[in-house]
Every structure is written in C-alpha cells, then in structure tokens.
Motif scaffolding. Structure first.
Motif, PDB file in Angstrom:
ATOM      1  N   THR A 160       0.777  -1.025  -0.067  1.00 28.74           N
ATOM      2  CA  THR A 160      -0.136   0.008   0.086  1.00 28.74           C
ATOM      3  C   THR A 160       0.966   1.311  -0.098  1.00 28.74           C
ATOM      4  N   CYS A 161       0.434   2.452  -0.709  1.00 30.92           N
ATOM      5  CA  CYS A 161       1.351   3.587  -0.622  1.00 30.92           C
ATOM      6  C   CYS A 161       0.678   4.245   0.479  1.00 30.92           C
ATOM      7  N   GLN A 162       1.876   4.843   1.159  1.00 35.55           N
ATOM      8  CA  GLN A 162       1.739   5.372   2.376  1.00 35.55           C
ATOM      9  C   GLN A 162       1.003   7.033   2.317  1.00 35.55           C
ATOM     10  N   ASN A 163       1.263   7.485   0.844  1.00 35.74           N
ATOM     11  CA  ASN A 163       0.817   8.699   0.556  1.00 35.74           C
ATOM     12  C   ASN A 163      -0.526   8.781   0.101  1.00 35.74           C
ATOM     13  N   CYS A 164      -0.845   8.100  -1.101  1.00 38.23           N
ATOM     14  CA  CYS A 164      -2.259   8.131  -1.520  1.00 38.23           C
ATOM     15  C   CYS A 164      -3.148   7.072  -1.290  1.00 38.23           C
ATOM     16  N   GLY A 165      -2.629   5.900  -0.627  1.00 36.11           N
ATOM     17  CA  GLY A 165      -3.443   4.842  -0.399  1.00 36.11           C
ATOM     18  C   GLY A 165      -3.697   3.774  -1.330  1.00 36.11           C
ATOM     19  N   HIS A 166      -3.138   3.979  -2.612  1.00 35.58           N
ATOM     20  CA  HIS A 166      -3.128   2.975  -3.604  1.00 35.58           C
ATOM     21  C   HIS A 166      -2.896   1.678  -3.034  1.00 35.58           C
ATOM     22  N   SER A 167      -3.267   0.536  -3.495  1.00 34.18           N
ATOM     23  CA  SER A 167      -2.932  -0.695  -2.958  1.00 34.18           C
ATOM     24  C   SER A 167      -2.954  -1.814  -3.820  1.00 34.18           C
ATOM     25  N   THR A 202       7.898   1.596  -5.909  1.00 32.31           N
ATOM     26  CA  THR A 202       7.276   3.072  -5.571  1.00 32.31           C
ATOM     27  C   THR A 202       5.885   2.989  -6.275  1.00 32.31           C
ATOM     28  N   CYS A 203       4.942   3.883  -5.550  1.00 32.25           N
ATOM     29  CA  CYS A 203       3.506   3.862  -6.093  1.00 32.25           C
ATOM     30  C   CYS A 203       3.353   4.198  -7.758  1.00 32.25           C
ATOM     31  N   ARG A 204       2.592   3.578  -8.196  1.00 28.96           N
ATOM     32  CA  ARG A 204       2.353   3.743  -9.765  1.00 28.96           C
ATOM     33  C   ARG A 204       1.633   5.245  -9.889  1.00 28.96           C
ATOM     34  N   GLN A 205       0.763   5.871  -8.988  1.00 33.30           N
ATOM     35  CA  GLN A 205       0.040   6.952  -8.979  1.00 33.30           C
ATOM     36  C   GLN A 205       0.855   7.959  -8.655  1.00 33.30           C
ATOM     37  N   CYS A 206       1.658   8.012  -7.471  1.00 38.21           N
ATOM     38  CA  CYS A 206       2.301   9.226  -6.985  1.00 38.21           C
ATOM     39  C   CYS A 206       3.712   8.949  -6.754  1.00 38.21           C
ATOM     40  N   THR A 207       4.494   7.900  -7.027  1.00 36.77           N
ATOM     41  CA  THR A 207       5.873   7.651  -6.903  1.00 36.77           C
ATOM     42  C   THR A 207       6.381   7.682  -5.124  1.00 36.77           C
TER      43      THR A 207
HETATM   44 ZN    ZN Z   1       0.471   6.750  -4.020  1.00 34.54          ZN
END
Ligand code: ZN
Length: 423
Positions: free
Chosen positions: A335-342, A362-367
């Motif tokens: 899970t992304c700690q920033n945007c919550g994408h999982s 790293t997160c696909r949505q917000c890196t």
């Molecule tokens: Zn994210």
C-alpha cells in the motif's frame, strides 16, 4: 472430491520443510544462536534451571557483544517458557538469537517448533547457526522399498524412497548362451550352464541382500522388495530363495520388465503401480500424468501459470490444483503511504532475505514508497482460494521426473479444469 486428511499431511510437511529452510539461512555474528531441544517427558522447570545456569556462565564470554546477545536470547527463551506447564505432546524445539540481517542490522528472533514426531533428545547448543539435524531427520522418507531387476545376463538394484528412485549398482554374468559350441556334449553343456546360472543368482542374492539389509532402521522402514525381469527368470530366482530370508519374506511381487539395467528400475516401479497403490509416489505420478494427458489432447482442460490459474480459480473452474513443493513464493499486499493506492503481487523468496529486501517499489500513482501490508505463502493462499470452490489441492514433490517437470516447465502451478474457459 477433496481428501482433506491427505492434503493436510502434504501441506504440513511442506510448511515444516519451509520453516527449516528459513532457519537454516539464519546466521549469528558469533557463537550466539541458541538451539534448545526439549523432549516431551522433560520437566520445564529443569530446563529453566539449566538456562539460568547458562545465563550465569555467560560471564565467561570474552566478547561483550556475544555475551549480551546470548543473555538476551536466554532471557527471551525463559520468558516464553513461562507459558508452558509441560512440553507439548511431541516436545519442542526453540531457536533463538540475534540474527544478522546484512549491513549493520540485526534482530533478536525466536522460533518455537512443535515437531511432527516426538523428539527423543534434550539439547542446549550455542553456535553461529541453528542446529537443525534432529528435525531434518523427521523429513526423511519413512517408507523404503528395495528394487531388483534381473535376467540371466545382468541384474541391477536400488531403492524407492518416497517418490525417488535411488539406483545403487548391479552385476553382469558370464553365463554362456543357449547355443553350445560344436563338440561339447549336450548334457554336460546343460549342466555347466545351470551351475553358472545358479552361481549368478547366488551372487545377485547376496549382494542385493547386503545392500537392502544395510538400510538404516531396516525393520521399521524397509517395507518390501519388488522384483522385475522377464519370465521365467524372476520366478526361478524367487523359487530358488537366493535372497537373505529377511528380504525373501518381504517380496511384494514379481513384475514383467524389459530392461534389467538401471533404467529397469523405473520400469519396475511403473509395473508395480497396483501393488504400491496408496503410496504417495504413485498417487502424485498419476495426477501429473492426468494433467500431461489433458495437455496433449489440447482440449483446454489443462491450465498452467499463476495468472491463468488465478482466473480459473476465480471462475470456480478448477477440478484439481497442482502445486510444486519447490515453490518458494509469497503473495503480498502493498500500500502506498501517501495516496493509499494498494495492490497485490507475487514475489520469489530468497533464503535469509525479507520481503523488504526483495521489494523496492514506488507507487504507480504518486511515486511515493509502498509498504508491505500482508505476506502469505503462495501455497497457502492458493489453497485457501481453492477450498472456497471445493477444488482438490495436490502438493507435488519434485523428486520424480513428472514432478520436476511441474516446477521447471509449468512454473510449479498447474490445474486440471472442470470445463474449458479459454484462460
Ligand atoms: Zn501513491
């Protein structure tokens, strides 16, 4: 239909083996990893007494770091033993110490194992790695069969251990062929030939018996001997009682095979299928052969590869799920700690490495960096999915030819489907 009891057995074995592999990979920086084996009949307070002694003895350890680490490990074990009035039914093995994680990192880890069979030893050991031999012995195959193929020219013997055929050795004979040379009297030639055959059988009987009788824990583990060859050679050999009487009385059966060299051994196991029914090797072989047959038919009822199997499990289309016991993978949720994408991912485990070591993503949505929410062994995860649709699960070992193919050619994950799905 599923066979829960057998499935659970294979699964427990798989889990146990995997736990041992993980412990095996752990290293301490000095002699500071404690292995403690407690048999079922040992008093816990005797054990804690000894541990307190050992704690005192630590004063003699020169290296301050080692001393501290050993003392922490002993304290940790003592605090865990408080929860036990008596050892569990089969006793327990405790592995505790400061594990080197690479770089400057280390961590105090404690693992308690309740073994599948009773422990028969008490042991306290401090070393740079964990002592696992007594548990590894429990993984050894319990049922052993002797294999013997022969004709009048050659013989070969070996063992069948679980799924694995172990070739040992053989002999060849100097028995003359049926055609006598000109000038020899027929009766005399016949008699010489019979003497030679008798000598050859005697040699086979002695050598094979010696090998079989030398098997560890023979009386407990040696379940029988299979004899293969052409007729009437094998019948003649059995009737002549050339084997040691302890082996002779354990003959399971006589089977027709064409080869009497090393390759005759696997032919023999195939021919003896019915006699060995119920043994894991035969069961697993049959399932793999069913899968391979469907695959050749190209009727869409054989599926393999993680992605395809997941889709088919989702649809409830899987009749039998085949998983290789060599799989060392985890299904993780990150899970992304920033945007919550999982998202979910499958990763390969390497001994001694943690998920965090393997995963740098790293997160696909917000890196932003992702963190691991959950980790579950892939065999466990797929089995849970399978249970929801009454799918039969078979864990296939890789120590026979078809089993190895499941891992090498199909990634260790395959299925026989109830109907074709196109996945
Ligand atoms: Zn994210």
């Amino acid at each position: 239909m599923a066979e829960p009891a057998q499935m659970d057995d294979a699964r427990r074995r798989y889990e146990f083996k995997k736990t041992l592999e993980k412990l095996q990979a752990k290293q301490g920086s000095g002699t500071e990893l404690i292995s403690l084996y407690i048999p079922p009949d040992k008093q816990i307070h005797d054990v804690t007494g000894q541990l307190r002694d050992e704690f005192g003895q630590c004063a003699n350890i020169k290296s301050k770091q080692t001393r501290t680490n050993v003392q922490s490990a002993i304290s940790s074990i003592l605090s865990r033993l408080k929860y036990y009035k008596n050892p569990p039914e089969n006793g327990m093995a405790v592995f505790c110490g400061t594990i080197q994680l690479g770089g400057d990192r280390s961590d105090l880890e404690c693992t308690i194992i309740e073994p599948p069979e009773p422990l028969n030893l008490y042991m306290y050991r401090c070393s740079s790695n964990f002592e696992l031999e007594p548990l590894k012995e429990m993984l050894e195959e319990k049922n052993v069969y002797g294999l013997l193929v022969l004709d009048r020219r050659e013989a070969y013997w070996g063992f069948l251990r679980g799924n694995r055929i172990e070739p040992i050795g053989g002999v060849t004979s100097t028995v003359p062929g049926k055609q006598r040379k000109g000038g020899q009297s027929s009766v005399r030639f016949q008699r010489l030939r019979e003497i030679a055959i008798n000598e050859f059988y005697t040699k086979i009987g002695e050598r094979a018996s010696d090998i079989f009788l030398a098997e560890k824990d023979f009386f407990e583990r040696f379940k029988g001997v299979l004899i293969g060859g052409p007729s009437p050679t094998k019948e003649e050999f059995e009737a002549g009682q050339y084997l040691h009487h302890e082996i002779q009385k354990r003959i399971v059966g006589l089977f027709d095979v064409a080869y009497t060299n090393e390759s005759g051994l696997s032919e023999l196991v195939d021919a003896a299928k019915d006699a060995l029914k119920g043994m894991e090797v035969v069961k697993e072989k049959e399932i793999m052969n069913r899968f391979l047959k469907e695959l050749v038919k190209d009727n869409g009822l054989a599926a393999y590869g993680e992605e395809s199997i997941r889709k088919n499990l989702d649809l409830g289309a899987v009749d039998t799920l085949l998983l290789s016991s060599r799989l060392r993978k985890s299904r993780i949720t990150i899970t992304c700690q920033n945007c919550g994408h999982s998202e979910e991912r499958t990763i390969s485990l390497e001994p001694g490495k943690t998920v965090e070591d393997i995963l740098a993503t790293t997160c696909r949505q917000c890196t932003a960096p992702m963190i691991v929410d959950s980790e579950v062994d892939i065999v466990e995860e797929l089995t849970t999915l399978a249970d929801q649709t009454s799918t039969r699960v078979e864990i296939i070992s890789d120590d026979f030819e078809e089993g190895a193919i499941l891992y090498t050619a199909f990634g260790g994950i395959a299925a026989i489907l109830r109907y074709r799905t196109g996945f």
